[in-house]
Motif scaffolding. Sequence first.
Motif: not given
Length: 318
Positions: A241-251
């Motif tokens: 979940g944290v990885a997905a949220a971080l990836a979304f923000c970085l995108f």
Amino acid sequence: IFLGLELFSLALYLLCIFLPEKRVCQESGLKYFILSSLASAVMLYGMALLYGATGTTWLHEMIPHLQPSLVLMIGVVLVAAGLAFKISAVPFHMWVPDVYQGAPTAVTAFMSVTTKTAALATAFRLFPLTLGLAQNNPVLKLEWSVLFWTLAVITILMGNIMALAQADLKRMLAYSGIAHGGYLLGAIFVGTFAAQKAMIFYLLAYAFMNVGAFTAIAVLEDEGMEVNTTSLRGLASRYPGVAAALAFCLFGLTGLPITGGFLAKFNLLGVLLRDGARPLSHYLAVTSILGSFFGACYYLRVVAIAYSPGRGEYQANH
């Protein structure tokens, strides 16, 4: 304006040392206090010179009194320098990585957005909406707009290039925040109503993505992790979940299509190409695109590391 900015900064000094048992927090708060106080003194002296040149501190009353003079020009440069420090524009950026890394992560998330918003709103109100309306001093607008164009170009390039070399994620986001400040300085350079709307939309998108990225970092720090490119390997398998949220923000910070960051950059580039003074606005647009390419390199590198196999998984697969 000055009292508002300084009362806000005073709160940030205290927030930076919110965890007094941590030496790094004390160091970060002290660095921010000393350097920000110096920048505030420079800005206040510039405001005093503006008062000396126009005879008033009311912005709307300054406009008819903006006569060409050395005192006025020095005042404009000093005020721009003080605001550039708060926007974290190059070469007034040296405090940002150390303060962002040393302050508590929740404070860093708040500081990374609010200081830029306050300083950019002030700069837009003072320069395009006051000094830019001087009918009897056409040289004034040319001089301050070229000043902000220069700050924007070097900030975009230096911020992105220095972010490429960072292993610590908070320092990387600090340098990327410097670069985003450079993009936003382009809106002040253009100075139109459309540029103002583009700047506000960009700030909203940036706030959402940046606070989200720092929130993900705070969650990982609560788990006892040091958030760097080494510890992030295999993050998706441990904290999906944290990885997905971080990836979304970085995108979004990268400006990939369908994200708010893409719409914000597209809108800002459109204003530069449509309303900006040519050819400087075209050069700034090309610089922004080049900076976004560098930004994609370090943002997407973090996502790739987070979704790569962890050390144990890698050894098992090979």
